[in-house]
Write an enzyme that holds these catalytic residues in place. Structure first.
Site, mmCIF file in Angstrom:
data_model
loop_
_atom_site.group_PDB
_atom_site.id
_atom_site.type_symbol
_atom_site.label_atom_id
_atom_site.label_comp_id
_atom_site.label_asym_id
_atom_site.label_seq_id
_atom_site.Cartn_x
_atom_site.Cartn_y
_atom_site.Cartn_z
ATOM 1 N N TYR A 1 -65.013 -18.714 -3.969
ATOM 2 C CA TYR A 1 -65.379 -19.385 -2.724
ATOM 3 C C TYR A 1 -64.806 -20.801 -2.669
ATOM 4 O O TYR A 1 -64.482 -21.296 -1.593
ATOM 5 C CB TYR A 1 -66.906 -19.463 -2.592
ATOM 6 C CG TYR A 1 -67.512 -18.240 -1.958
ATOM 7 C CD1 TYR A 1 -67.444 -17.005 -2.584
ATOM 8 C CD2 TYR A 1 -68.143 -18.314 -0.712
ATOM 9 C CE1 TYR A 1 -67.996 -15.882 -2.011
ATOM 10 C CE2 TYR A 1 -68.694 -17.189 -0.129
ATOM 11 C CZ TYR A 1 -68.614 -15.974 -0.778
ATOM 12 O OH TYR A 1 -69.157 -14.871 -0.195
ATOM 13 N N LYS B 1 -66.342 -8.472 -14.106
ATOM 14 C CA LYS B 1 -65.268 -7.499 -14.367
ATOM 15 C C LYS B 1 -64.353 -8.050 -15.452
ATOM 16 O O LYS B 1 -63.228 -8.484 -15.202
ATOM 17 C CB LYS B 1 -64.510 -7.153 -13.076
ATOM 18 C CG LYS B 1 -65.157 -5.931 -12.397
ATOM 19 C CD LYS B 1 -64.390 -5.404 -11.219
ATOM 20 C CE LYS B 1 -63.103 -4.725 -11.589
ATOM 21 N NZ LYS B 1 -63.279 -3.392 -12.231
ATOM 22 N N ASP C 1 -68.391 -3.093 -10.643
ATOM 23 C CA ASP C 1 -68.229 -1.893 -9.808
ATOM 24 C C ASP C 1 -69.233 -0.820 -10.218
ATOM 25 O O ASP C 1 -69.895 -0.207 -9.373
ATOM 26 C CB ASP C 1 -66.779 -1.370 -9.853
ATOM 27 C CG ASP C 1 -66.224 -1.188 -11.268
ATOM 28 O OD1 ASP C 1 -66.879 -1.627 -12.233
ATOM 29 O OD2 ASP C 1 -65.134 -0.592 -11.399
ATOM 30 N N ASP D 1 -72.474 -11.901 -3.463
ATOM 31 C CA ASP D 1 -72.491 -11.738 -2.003
ATOM 32 C C ASP D 1 -72.553 -10.248 -1.656
ATOM 33 O O ASP D 1 -73.372 -9.811 -0.849
ATOM 34 C CB ASP D 1 -71.238 -12.390 -1.407
ATOM 35 C CG ASP D 1 -71.208 -12.286 0.104
ATOM 36 O OD1 ASP D 1 -72.266 -12.509 0.731
ATOM 37 O OD2 ASP D 1 -70.136 -11.973 0.653
ATOM 38 N N ASP E 1 -75.987 -7.676 -0.358
ATOM 39 C CA ASP E 1 -76.046 -6.875 0.874
ATOM 40 C C ASP E 1 -76.394 -5.422 0.544
ATOM 41 O O ASP E 1 -77.125 -4.761 1.289
ATOM 42 C CB ASP E 1 -74.714 -6.928 1.651
ATOM 43 C CG ASP E 1 -74.672 -8.063 2.685
ATOM 44 O OD1 ASP E 1 -75.334 -9.092 2.460
ATOM 45 O OD2 ASP E 1 -73.982 -7.915 3.713
HETATM 46 C C1 IPM Z 1 -74.065 -15.030 2.737
HETATM 47 C C2 IPM Z 1 -72.931 -15.052 3.732
HETATM 48 C C3 IPM Z 1 -72.000 -16.217 3.475
HETATM 49 C C4 IPM Z 1 -71.364 -16.016 2.115
HETATM 50 C C5 IPM Z 1 -70.904 -16.472 4.529
HETATM 51 C C6 IPM Z 1 -71.439 -16.576 5.904
HETATM 52 C C7 IPM Z 1 -70.110 -17.703 4.187
HETATM 53 O O1 IPM Z 1 -72.257 -13.832 3.764
HETATM 54 O O2 IPM Z 1 -74.782 -16.028 2.616
HETATM 55 O O3 IPM Z 1 -74.256 -13.988 2.090
HETATM 56 O O4 IPM Z 1 -70.366 -15.301 1.995
HETATM 57 O O5 IPM Z 1 -71.878 -16.599 1.158
HETATM 58 MN MN MN Z 2 -73.213 -12.295 2.539
#
Ligand code: IPM
Ligand code: MN
Ligand code: NAD
Length: 365
Positions: free
Chosen positions: A139, A190, A223, A247, A251
């Site tokens: 990042y 990884k 993975d 990240d 999700d």
């Molecule tokens: C998160 C989001 C952010 C990230 C984006 C919006 C920059 O996806 O907080 O998970 O990738 O960290």
């Molecule tokens: Mn995210």
């Protein structure tokens, strides 16, 4: 008086911020005394003052105890340069305050075991934490460029970089968290292809030997870890991983709980030795949800529960945090659902969900 900077941002951000404000006001009526400051960030800030991360917002953040951040982003900002994009406001805050430890709990409320796209028995009772390193890795690594290399070709470069201290402090945070839970840390990287993965594992193991041997530690390639998260998520307690893997894996973890609209998070800095406090920002894991923005139907739980994490981590108001969590669970137990967790059944809007949570809070008070 405890103070909070509210950053509503874009898309559904203002809708879930309004909902959360009502919850904060409930606690204020009961004497909590939160002073609320509001500020601009993301696309909303870009539209108003030409930058996603205004100096005034930074000053307000400096002057308050913690930040409650809703969401930023939207397709209307896709044409902007990288550092003018709404996301630059979020990344700028994380970096400025060195909020390296991002705690993303994935908890399946009993009433929601059927809302996940996975089988009930796979997710029922799930309670895990994805601990994401938040201020390093790809990042922020330099160089980060797109250059013209002639012949109509361009070259894009992102840099994945980690120093020992960055891995060590997130490893410590993982072991500390696990100690207060089921005592198990799984580190994901990884190392089979990435040098940062090799160092990551080395430093996590060295940190483990420095006084954390009571915590069980194992390692997975990221993975395979993603596969295990959907195959048998209950094998995990605390998963510690880098910024990008964290990240993505968070999700995935969100969907185990039924919806991205359910997952709160806390982004914490180091404890300041002088004041004993740590900088903190609380943010839902989800984004600005442009597909449903402006309709008043977003699930406010991720942001309300993010305020719950602020009660716990920034204000040591543990009874209040527990009461809020119980009120969310009770509203879900009553069958109240926003569309994202209704599985096609009857649903309420953002206000309806907030009303239900507030009703339980008031009853308990
Ligand atoms: C998160 C989001 C952010 C990230 C984006 C919006 C920059 O996806 O907080 O998970 O990738 O960290
Ligand atoms: Mn995210
Ligand atoms: P998203 O999280 O905004 O949405 C993904 C899906 O989940 C959408 O279908 C959305 O409707 C649904 N969803 C998300 N939150 C919900 C909620 N509270 N209630 C009901 N449904 C919800 O991700 P995206 O669509 O990939 O990204 C949209 C924008 O948000 C992008 O600009 C992205 O960069 C940004 N983003 C911001 C943050 C943040 O501010 N912390 C986090 C992630 C993404």
């Amino acid at each position: 008086m405890p103070s909070l900077l509210l950053l509503a941002g874009d898309g559904i951000g203002p809708e879930i911020t309004d909902a959360t404000k009502r919850v904060i006001e409930h606690f204020n009526t009961a004497g909590a005394g939160f002073e609320l400051v509001e500020g601009l960030v993301g696309g909303a800030a870009y539209d108003a003052v030409g930058t996603p991360f205004p100096e005034e917002t930074l000053q307000k953040a400096e002057a308050t105890d913690a930040i409650l951040f809703a969401a930023v982003g939207g397709p209307q900002y896709d044409h902007l340069a990288y550092d003018e994009r709404p996301e630059a406001g979020l990344l700028g805050l994380r970096k400025h305050f060195d909020l390296f430890a991002n705690i993303r709990p994935a908890i399946v409320y009993p009433a929601l075991a059927d809302a996940s796209s996975l089988k009930r028995e796979v997710v029922e009772g799930l309670d895990i934490i994805i601990l994401r390193e938040l201020t390093g890795g790809v990042y922020f690594g330099e160089p980060k460029t797109i250059e013209d290399i002639g012949n109509g070709q361009k070259r894009a470069v992102d840099t994945q970089v980690y120093d020992t201290f960055e891995i060590e402090r997130i490893a410590r945070a993982a072991f500390d968290l696990a100690r207060a839970r089921r005592g198990k840390v799984t580190s994901m990287e990884k190392r089979n292809v990435m040098k940062t993965g090799v160092l990551w594992r080395e430093v996590v193991e060295a940190t483990h030997r420095q006084g954390y041997e009571d915590v069980a530690l194992d390692h997975m390639l990221a993975d395979a870890g993603a596969m295990q998260l959907v195959r048998d998520p209950k094998q995990f307690d605390v998963v510690v991983t880098d910024n990008l893997f964290g990240d993505m894996l968070s999700d995935v973890a969100a969907q185990l709980t039924g919806s991205l609209g359910m997952l709160p998070s806390a982004s914490l800095g180091a404890v300041d030795e002088r004041t004993g406090r740590r900088r903190a920002m609380y943010e839902p894991v989800h984004g600005s949800a442009p597909d449903i923005a402006g309709r008043g139907i977003a699930n406010p739980i991720a942001m309300i529960a993010s305020f719950g994490m602020a009660l716990q981590y920034s204000f040591a108001m543990l009874d209040e945090a527990r009461a809020l969590d119980a009120a969310i669970a009770a509203a879900l137990e009553d069958g109240v659902r926003t569309a994202d967790i209704a599985a096609g059944g009857p649903s309420v809007d953002t206000k309806g969900m907030t009303d239900a949570i507030l009703a339980h809070l008031q009853r308990a008070a």
